[in-house]
Structure formats: C-alpha cells, structure tokens
Design an enzyme around this catalytic site. Sequence first.
Site, PDB file in Angstrom:
ATOM      1  CE  LYS A 174      44.649  32.858  40.132  1.00  0.00           C
ATOM      2  NZ  LYS A 174      43.843  31.657  39.867  1.00  0.00           N
ATOM      3  CD  GLU A 249      33.707  45.701  42.250  1.00  0.00           C
ATOM      4  OE1 GLU A 249      32.885  45.828  43.171  1.00  0.00           O
ATOM      5  OE2 GLU A 249      34.279  46.665  41.698  1.00  0.00           O
ATOM      6  CB  CYS A 283      29.692  40.041  43.852  1.00  0.00           C
ATOM      7  SG  CYS A 283      30.229  40.450  42.231  1.00  0.00           S
ATOM      8  CD  GLU A 384      29.561  37.383  48.681  1.00  0.00           C
ATOM      9  OE1 GLU A 384      30.765  37.294  48.975  1.00  0.00           O
ATOM     10  OE2 GLU A 384      29.139  37.987  47.675  1.00  0.00           O
TER      11      GLU A 384
HETATM   12  C1  UN1 Z   1      29.252  39.721  39.536  1.00  0.00           C
HETATM   13  O1  UN1 Z   1      28.235  39.470  40.139  1.00  0.00           O
HETATM   14  O2  UN1 Z   1      30.332  39.245  39.921  1.00  0.00           O
HETATM   15  O3  UN1 Z   1      25.010  42.844  36.978  1.00  0.00           O
HETATM   16  C2  UN1 Z   1      29.265  40.555  38.312  1.00  0.00           C
HETATM   17  C3  UN1 Z   1      25.360  41.685  36.887  1.00  0.00           C
HETATM   18  C4  UN1 Z   1      26.381  41.288  35.869  1.00  0.00           C
HETATM   19  C5  UN1 Z   1      27.760  41.343  36.443  1.00  0.00           C
HETATM   20  C6  UN1 Z   1      27.868  40.750  37.818  1.00  0.00           C
HETATM   21  N1  UN1 Z   1      26.267  42.089  34.700  1.00  0.00           N
HETATM   22  O4  UN1 Z   1      24.916  40.838  37.645  1.00  0.00           O
END
Ligand code: UN1
Length: 499
Positions: A174, A249, A283, A384
């Site tokens: 999804k 995550e 993130c 955040e």
């Molecule tokens: C994310 O921020 O959700 O290192 C993943 C990074 C990317 C992956 C980020 N290769 O910012």
Amino acid sequence: MKTFKNFIGGEWVPPISGEYFENRNPADLNDAIGRFPLSGAADVEMAVASAQRGFDLWRKTPAPVRGEVMRRIGDLMTQRKDDIADLMTREMGKPLAETRGDVQEGIDTAYYAASEGRRLFGKTVPSELRNKWAMSFRRPIGVCGIITPFNFPMAIPTWKMFPALLCGNACIFKPAEDVPHTGAVLVEIMLEAGLPPEVIQLVHGLGESVGAAIVNHPLIPVISFTGSTDTGRIVGEVCGRMHKRLSLEMGGKNAMIVFDDANLDLALDGVLWGAFGTTGQRCTATSRLLLQDGIHDQFLTRLVDRARSLRLGDGRKEGTDVGPMINEAALEKVERYIDVGQGEGADLLCGGRRAAIKGLEAGLFFEPTVFARVRAGMRVEQEEIFGPVLSAIRFRTADEAFAINNDVRYGLSSSVYTRDVNVAMRALNELDNGITYINAPTIGAEAHLPFGGVKQTGNGHREGGWEVYEFYSETKVGYLDFSNALQRAQIDTYLGTPD
Ligand code: UN1
C-alpha cells in the site's frame, strides 16, 4: 483523467467500492495525474487470498532464481530511470536530481537483492556430540504487509519489498495516497521482470482503511511500516497484540553539530542540503543546527544568505533547488510550528511563510526557514516538523552538544563537522543515533548499509544492507545425528566419554 486500478489476484482490477481519489501535482494543484482506487478491507481480503497462493509458489522457487527476477527489475529501472523520476517529481514535488537519486536507490537495492540470492547464508557449527551436525538456515515467513510514505516513493518500497521477495515471501503493497502513481509503475516493472503475478498485490487507498485492514489481518504475519511515530504506535499496538513481526521506521529530529575548527564552506553546503533537500520532508532531514560559540554568528549570517537564495519552484524545471510541500495538511503543520517557535521566543531569521511562485499560484510552496536563539527543550527543538524549518542552537563544549543531540525522543541520524579526529570518534561513540555522519549532512544513507534509528525512531530493526534479510526470514535450525545412538544433549557430552 486517467483511472488507475489495483493489482489483486494476478490482474488489474477496480476497487470493490467503485470509489476513487484524485492525485494532483503539489507544484500545481491544477495538474491532475489520475484517479486511484479508494479501496477497503474487502479488497485487502482478496489480496490476502491471492498472496497466499503466490507465496506457495514463490517460496519453492530457488533463491538464486528469485535473485534473477530482482536483477531484471534493476535493469528495467535503470533503462527507465529518467521517465520514472519525471513522474515521481510530478506527483510529489522534489527536484529531478533527487527523484533520480530515489530511483537509483531502488536500483541499488535490486542489485543487492539479486546478489543476496546466491548468499542468504546460514551457519554450520560443531555439535557438542559426536557424529552430529548442527546448522541454521533461513526460511521465508509468508505474506508481508508493506506500508510506505510519500517522501521516497521508490526507494522505501524497494527497501522493503525486494528483500522480502528475495527471501521468498509474497507482498501486499500500500503506497502512500500522495504517491500512488510511482507505486503502480513499480509494480508494473516487477511484473514485467517476471515476478509471478500473485506474489505481489497492490492495494491503493487510505491508511485508516487499507493500511488498517492490512495491519489487522490475521493472515499477514509480517508488517513493515515507514511513517509517523504516532501512526507507528497504533501499528505497533496491533502487531504486538497479534504477535506479528513488525519493522517500524518513524520520526527523526536530526542534528548537525558544527565545531569551531570545521571546514565551514563544507558545513554550509551540508546543512542546506540536509535541511532543505526534499523540502525538509525526510525522516533524515537536518532539523537542528548546533553551532559552536566561535563560529555561531558568522555561520548563521552566511546560512541565511544562502537559504534566501535557494530557488523554489517546479522540481521538473532545470535550476529548481526546492520543490513544494506534499499537501495542504503538511503545509499547515509547518505554519503551526512557525507560530510555536515564535511563541517560544525563537528568532525567525528567514522564511516562515508560504511562497508565491509566478505561474505556480496553485502550488504548495514554503520558504526555507531558519530559527535562531533556539534553546534545548523548546518544541521546535524537540518535535518533528517535516518541512523546511531549521532550528539553530548555540553550544560551547562537545559534551554540551552531545547532550543536546541526545536529549530528544528520536534517534535516526546525526552529523558532526570537525577536523579533530578525537571529537569525531567520540561523536560516533556517544551520539544516540542509528547513523552518524562525519563531515557530511544527516542524509545520504546507502542501500547496502543498515538504515534505521534508536529510541522512538524505530523498534530495533534495520532496513537496507544485510540485516534486513534477517527481518524477512525465519531462522530454522537443523540437527543431523548420524551416530546411530541416542545422544542426549547436555547429558552425554562430558569430556572423556568413551566411543
Ligand atoms: C527517509 O528520510 O525517509 O539517507 C529515507 C537518506 C535517503 C533515505 C532517507 N537515502 O536521506
């Protein structure tokens, strides 16, 4: 407007509800990309039944053969990289260089998975008994529920699905409702590469309906979720109650720490990329900037200058540095945090408001924003924001900086700019994050290394690299006794037993 379908039971089918949602370009809401299925629990039910048949076939397919399919997926993605990047930018906004990188991360993940098909190592170890062997090997688990966010529409689904599939599982996918087109294109490629149809199911829709139906379904024993910490808590509660294997995550509040001795030009490039790349919607985004006393003022002056000159606009236009936010709700959340920061007494040095771009009046743009005089503990320092907002904090000693870095509920990545190897090594040791970069920003994870964070960023699992293969497989141990006698472990094993 084009109408898209789900992929369930080995074919492209409309949702049972007959309802659809619209997907629009965030750089220009007048640009409609398509209508996508507003699916529900009944669609998920059909997907599960089909995925179980797919699993039955796929788990018996030798791992190196599964790896061949991954290799072909990587080849197709390579051939179509630019076209895919273009449609990704159209539906989620970040500039083409970034969406090309996103596709490349998927390609890297595909080739890593291909090679893992000839590895998937188990272990053979000595038994404590004579004429007996002991070994471990890996078995697939079953149907995996894959729930992914909008910010890396290609990389994150591939991080999850390619290892899951290589291990012999089936997937129900999804994608985030902001990026359904990329999800559809990825599934098309997987099928074209030769993945047996029932091994993959694509169910479009909202988190609270499709996502919830996947998480709650008793015949989906594995869930992998990337998204907010709040949603992750709900997912975790359900999975805990149902004894599911779960990889979470979630959020980050990542800090870059710049010491007086750092190469400031390098740190400046790093923070601009870390804080405002993907419009701060990662993130791994740099959302806190810790500046040592000696360079604090001059660094901020230069930073604001550079932040103001970043070019906002359509990510598909050459020269655009920063694209739009993903949707109105995300924009409003950022606006609320501007008020919060000002209310807490932070200094708004630049940005802090929506940006009007000529010709893109219906786009969701927000100016790169820098807050100064932020103190540890303020909400803009702790929470955040998931947008182009950077909070600058002054510090004096490494101890103080490390404590500020660690004093948040998240722990994804951190970054330290210094020329002092001792400080760099201490940072690696002492910063409570899953990833620490030395002289590089908080973003830039590579597909062949474990990715994930500590504390409320995750639940202990890692994506990427070699560790994710453990998440998607179950360890099985075999003992083979060829002694022709009953040998009792722990009892018949003392030294000096006669033959
Ligand atoms: C994310 O921020 O959700 O290192 C993943 C990074 C990317 C992956 C980020 N290769 O910012």
